[in-house]
Design a protein around this motif. Sequence first.
Motif, PDB file in Angstrom:
ATOM      1  N   GLY A   1       0.871  -1.160  -0.085  1.00  0.00           N
ATOM      2  CA  GLY A   1      -0.132  -0.019   0.065  1.00  0.00           C
ATOM      3  C   GLY A   1       0.949   1.143  -0.039  1.00  0.00           C
ATOM      4  O   GLY A   1       2.167   1.159  -0.332  1.00  0.00           O
ATOM      5  N   GLU A   2       0.120   2.365   0.569  1.00  0.00           N
ATOM      6  CA  GLU A   2       1.010   3.555   0.432  1.00  0.00           C
ATOM      7  C   GLU A   2       1.943   3.699   1.453  1.00  0.00           C
ATOM      8  O   GLU A   2       3.096   4.321   1.067  1.00  0.00           O
ATOM      9  N   LYS A   3       1.857   2.987   2.580  1.00  0.00           N
ATOM     10  CA  LYS A   3       3.177   3.024   3.739  1.00  0.00           C
ATOM     11  C   LYS A   3       4.371   2.050   2.841  1.00  0.00           C
ATOM     12  O   LYS A   3       5.501   2.416   3.165  1.00  0.00           O
ATOM     13  N   GLU A   4       3.992   1.103   2.146  1.00  0.00           N
ATOM     14  CA  GLU A   4       5.101   0.367   1.527  1.00  0.00           C
ATOM     15  C   GLU A   4       5.893   1.218   0.501  1.00  0.00           C
ATOM     16  O   GLU A   4       7.024   1.175   0.303  1.00  0.00           O
ATOM     17  N   GLY A   5       5.006   1.984  -0.217  1.00  0.00           N
ATOM     18  CA  GLY A   5       5.621   2.933  -1.306  1.00  0.00           C
ATOM     19  C   GLY A   5       6.708   3.844  -0.556  1.00  0.00           C
ATOM     20  O   GLY A   5       7.477   4.197  -1.087  1.00  0.00           O
ATOM     21  N   GLU A  10      11.913   5.807   0.677  1.00  0.00           N
ATOM     22  CA  GLU A  10      12.997   6.481   1.899  1.00  0.00           C
ATOM     23  C   GLU A  10      14.245   5.317   1.760  1.00  0.00           C
ATOM     24  O   GLU A  10      15.427   5.928   1.792  1.00  0.00           O
ATOM     25  N   ARG A  11      13.982   4.118   1.594  1.00  0.00           N
ATOM     26  CA  ARG A  11      14.902   3.287   1.139  1.00  0.00           C
ATOM     27  C   ARG A  11      15.764   3.594   0.083  1.00  0.00           C
ATOM     28  O   ARG A  11      17.330   3.619   0.158  1.00  0.00           O
ATOM     29  N   ARG A  12      15.315   4.100  -1.186  1.00  0.00           N
ATOM     30  CA  ARG A  12      15.975   4.391  -2.196  1.00  0.00           C
ATOM     31  C   ARG A  12      16.745   5.692  -1.833  1.00  0.00           C
ATOM     32  O   ARG A  12      17.951   5.789  -2.442  1.00  0.00           O
ATOM     33  N   GLU A  13      16.095   6.364  -1.311  1.00  0.00           N
ATOM     34  CA  GLU A  13      16.955   7.883  -1.133  1.00  0.00           C
ATOM     35  C   GLU A  13      18.139   7.654  -0.137  1.00  0.00           C
ATOM     36  O   GLU A  13      19.109   8.340  -0.341  1.00  0.00           O
ATOM     37  N   GLN A  14      18.039   6.728   0.866  1.00  0.00           N
ATOM     38  CA  GLN A  14      19.018   6.302   1.643  1.00  0.00           C
ATOM     39  C   GLN A  14      20.213   5.880   0.878  1.00  0.00           C
ATOM     40  O   GLN A  14      21.351   6.066   1.288  1.00  0.00           O
ATOM     41  N   GLU A  15      19.763   4.961   0.075  1.00  0.00           N
ATOM     42  CA  GLU A  15      21.015   4.499  -0.904  1.00  0.00           C
ATOM     43  C   GLU A  15      21.563   5.190  -1.682  1.00  0.00           C
ATOM     44  O   GLU A  15      22.834   5.234  -1.807  1.00  0.00           O
ATOM     45  N   GLY A  16      20.863   6.157  -2.361  1.00  0.00           N
ATOM     46  CA  GLY A  16      21.309   7.175  -2.871  1.00  0.00           C
ATOM     47  C   GLY A  16      22.329   8.187  -2.159  1.00  0.00           C
ATOM     48  O   GLY A  16      23.564   8.557  -2.755  1.00  0.00           O
ATOM     49  N   LEU A  17      21.934   8.339  -0.969  1.00  0.00           N
ATOM     50  CA  LEU A  17      22.846   9.352  -0.117  1.00  0.00           C
ATOM     51  C   LEU A  17      24.242   8.616   0.341  1.00  0.00           C
ATOM     52  O   LEU A  17      25.305   9.359   0.183  1.00  0.00           O
ATOM     53  N   LEU A  18      24.172   7.279   0.450  1.00  0.00           N
ATOM     54  CA  LEU A  18      25.159   6.545   0.858  1.00  0.00           C
ATOM     55  C   LEU A  18      26.237   6.491  -0.505  1.00  0.00           C
ATOM     56  O   LEU A  18      27.369   6.900  -0.147  1.00  0.00           O
ATOM     57  N   PHE A  19      25.533   6.130  -1.581  1.00  0.00           N
ATOM     58  CA  PHE A  19      26.349   6.211  -2.651  1.00  0.00           C
ATOM     59  C   PHE A  19      27.248   7.641  -2.985  1.00  0.00           C
ATOM     60  O   PHE A  19      28.212   7.672  -3.306  1.00  0.00           O
ATOM     61  N   LEU A  20      26.378   8.740  -2.636  1.00  0.00           N
ATOM     62  CA  LEU A  20      27.114  10.130  -3.155  1.00  0.00           C
ATOM     63  C   LEU A  20      28.145  10.179  -1.854  1.00  0.00           C
ATOM     64  O   LEU A  20      29.184  10.756  -2.261  1.00  0.00           O
ATOM     65  N   ALA A  21      27.808   9.736  -0.458  1.00  0.00           N
ATOM     66  CA  ALA A  21      28.905   9.924   0.347  1.00  0.00           C
ATOM     67  C   ALA A  21      30.219   9.167   0.061  1.00  0.00           C
ATOM     68  O   ALA A  21      31.233   9.677   0.070  1.00  0.00           O
ATOM     69  N   ALA A  22      29.760   7.800  -0.701  1.00  0.00           N
ATOM     70  CA  ALA A  22      30.927   7.184  -1.011  1.00  0.00           C
ATOM     71  C   ALA A  22      31.802   7.858  -2.130  1.00  0.00           C
ATOM     72  O   ALA A  22      33.063   8.025  -2.162  1.00  0.00           O
TER      73      ALA A  22
END
Length: 85
Positions: A1-5, A10-22
């Motif tokens: 549902g909406e919460k899963e989306g 949020e997970r994709r955003e966190q992964e993107g931020l970790l990638f940018l940090a690296a």
Amino acid sequence: GEKEGERERERREQEGLLFLAALFLEYGLLWSPFNFEIKIQLLRVYAYMGAAKAMERVWKTMDVKNIQYESLSHYVLPFFIKVCV
């Protein structure tokens, strides 16, 4: 549902931020290849990403010897364990 989306977004955003940090930390190493603090932070980012091979590569460049293992183990050991388990 909406919460899963929302969680997935949020997970994709966190992964993107970790990638940018690296990316920024690796770029920093190009300019300062012996900067120990950058290497420690890079180890932490790679640990959060689950990138064991990248962690190993960085760790090997640190040339840690004898007593330094004791003083640095609190930085890297929990992350190595997290990735390896």
